[in-house]
Scaffold this active site. Structure first.
Site, mmCIF file in Angstrom:
data_model
loop_
_atom_site.group_PDB
_atom_site.id
_atom_site.type_symbol
_atom_site.label_atom_id
_atom_site.label_comp_id
_atom_site.label_asym_id
_atom_site.label_seq_id
_atom_site.Cartn_x
_atom_site.Cartn_y
_atom_site.Cartn_z
ATOM 1 N N GLN A 1 1.166 9.800 10.514
ATOM 2 C CA GLN A 1 0.378 8.692 9.987
ATOM 3 C C GLN A 1 1.010 7.357 10.352
ATOM 4 O OE1 GLN A 1 0.025 9.489 5.768
ATOM 5 N NE2 GLN A 1 -1.846 10.680 6.048
ATOM 6 N N GLY B 1 -1.571 6.293 4.368
ATOM 7 C CA GLY B 1 -2.359 7.123 5.254
ATOM 8 C C GLY B 1 -2.310 6.616 6.676
ATOM 9 N N SER C 1 4.760 10.270 6.182
ATOM 10 C CA SER C 1 4.246 11.069 7.291
ATOM 11 C C SER C 1 4.517 10.366 8.626
ATOM 12 C CB SER C 1 2.734 11.297 7.135
ATOM 13 O OG SER C 1 2.177 11.778 8.337
ATOM 14 N N CYS D 1 -12.016 23.186 -3.488
ATOM 15 C CA CYS D 1 -11.869 21.852 -4.073
ATOM 16 C C CYS D 1 -13.231 21.219 -4.349
ATOM 17 C CB CYS D 1 -11.048 20.966 -3.143
ATOM 18 S SG CYS D 1 -9.288 21.363 -3.135
ATOM 19 N N ASP E 1 0.868 -1.181 0.000
ATOM 20 C CA ASP E 1 0.000 0.000 0.000
ATOM 21 C C ASP E 1 0.906 1.233 0.000
ATOM 22 O OD1 ASP E 1 -1.859 1.994 0.373
ATOM 23 O OD2 ASP E 1 -2.674 1.205 2.253
ATOM 24 N N GLY F 1 -3.744 3.955 7.680
ATOM 25 C CA GLY F 1 -3.711 2.501 7.707
ATOM 26 C C GLY F 1 -5.004 1.752 7.520
#
Length: 414
Positions: free
Chosen positions: A209, A184, A206, A366, A180, A186
């Protein structure tokens, strides 16, 4: 104000924009077509020229600084919707066309994400603190486009739908090893390991993260099959049967696409599968908003499909499936925006008013880009073999139904 007025007359073709200048004088710019009605006050005369030559960057900064305000019932959302529905006419304004042509010559340098540099870019956004992201994300902290199968679904349900859809497209088998990339906090890795007897390795740049994902794997009793590494994907050496990447490809940058797909090729066997979930756009190749690049995603860029598929071809990868999610991210962002506003006072307490305004501008702009602009999300399924995935697409629908039943058996209901 003369030059700004000239541009706004050309820009506003749908709806109406009323500008109250620093002296209190009203200037009305109305299009021939219906659209949002917005009243905006500019309190700093320096904005007049800056908005002409640096429209997107200046608008965002002026809102953050409070020198651009909305009056008479107008809101930031109204303004950004007005901006979005008129975006093409802004791009055709002569000054904007010249500036865009110049910037396009340097766009690859704006998207540089070399090793080390990529980690700094990730830290800028993703290491703001887990407590901050908990204020507006779903309960499992998934920070990417959800998948709304039915109207009225909660954000949590739609995020689970997204994980399920990705799992089906990976066509998992017991004993497989999954990578993965950009894992992120997880949740996808943990979901795959709960659903199937597979081993998952998640990599992220990160620190925040990585720490939380590792704790979550231990708490779920999955640390023997799921591990997370603080590592650049380019430093991964193991081989994997399946590779998945969600919301990370936007941080690769056009100049690194060949490097990215070469790495995928090197990590997979011939019958391996990779599934990429990424923001993209339906218009020709372009650039990231200068405001987003400066304040939110340095080095980030959401590509046109033409830019991506060209590089997969050069790396002898079959695109075995493409799916385009159109309005799903607009709905996701609307959910995030509502949760953010409900916790706005906590955001201000964590940071300050300017930071809260920055994130409001980010989330709403966005959302408008996905609702009325050219942004979308795409799934690419890739392999070196044309038949690595089933050749009839029914398996995607059938697999989701089977996984829904398995989730119930395992007690994984949202």
């Amino acid at each position: 104000m003369f030059l700004l007025s000239h541009m706004l007359k050309s820009f506003i073709r749908k709806g109406q924009l009323t500008v109250i200048d620093a002296d209190g004088k009203r200037h009305v710019f109305g299009g021939r077509e219906p659209g949002p009605q917005v009243t905006m006050q500019l309190t700093d005369p320096k904005l007049y020229r800056s908005l002409v030559f640096k429209a997107e960057l200046t608008a965002g900064e002026a809102y953050m600084d409070g020198t651009m305000r909305f009056e008479e019932g107008s809101t930031l959302r109204d303004f950004l919707r007005l901006f979005s529905v008129n975006r093409l006419s802004l791009g055709s304004y002569p000054i904007q066309k010249v500036l865009r042509a110049i910037k396009m010559r340097f766009r690859k340098s704006m998207q540089s994400n070399r090793k080390g540099e990529a980690q700094r870019h990730v830290a800028h956004h993703y290491d703001l603190g887990n407590d901050f992201y908990k204020l507006f994300l779903d309960d499992h902290m998934l920070y990417s486009c959800a998948y709304f199968r039915e109207e009225g679904e909660t954000l949590e349900q739609a995020q689970r739908n997204k994980l399920r859809l990705l799992a089906v497209k990976l066509n998992l088998k017991p004993g497989m090893k999954v990578l993965d990339i950009g894992c992120g906090w997880g949740d996808l890795a943990l979901y795959l390991a709960q659903l199937e007897n597979v081993e998952v390795v998640g990599v992220t740049l990160s620190k925040e993260q990585h720490a939380l994902a590792t704790r979550r794997a231990e708490a779920a009793g999955l640390a023997n099959r799921v591990r997370f590494e603080l590592k650049d994907y380019r430093d991964v050496k193991e081989s994997f049967d399946r590779i998945v990447s969600v919301g990370m490809f936007e941080h690769v940058g056009v100049r690194h696409y060949d490097e990215f797909f070469k790495k995928l090729n090197a990590l997979m066997p011939d019958d391996g599968l990779a599934v990429i979930h990424s923001i993209g756009h339906m218009s020709p190749p372009g650039m990231t908003s200068p405001w987003l690049r400066k304040y939110i995603f340095p080095g980030g860029y959401s590509p046109a499909l033409s830019e991506v598929v060209a590089v997969t071809e050069q790396n002898s990868l079959w695109v075995t499936d493409i799916e385009v999610l159109r309005l799903h991210y607009a709905t996701t962002l609307a959910h995030w925006g509502q949760r953010f506003e409900a916790n706005r006072d906590k955001v201000v307490a964590m940071y300050d008013e300017r930071f809260a305004r920055m994130w409001e501008f980010y989330l709403i702009s966005c959302e408008m880009a996905f609702r009325t602009g050219s942004q979308m999300v795409f799934h690419l399924q890739l392999s070196r073999k044309r038949d690595a995935a089933p050749i009839v697409r029914d398996y995607v629908t059938d697999g989701q139904r089977a996984y829904i039943a398995r989730e119930k058996e395992l007690g994984l209901d949202v």
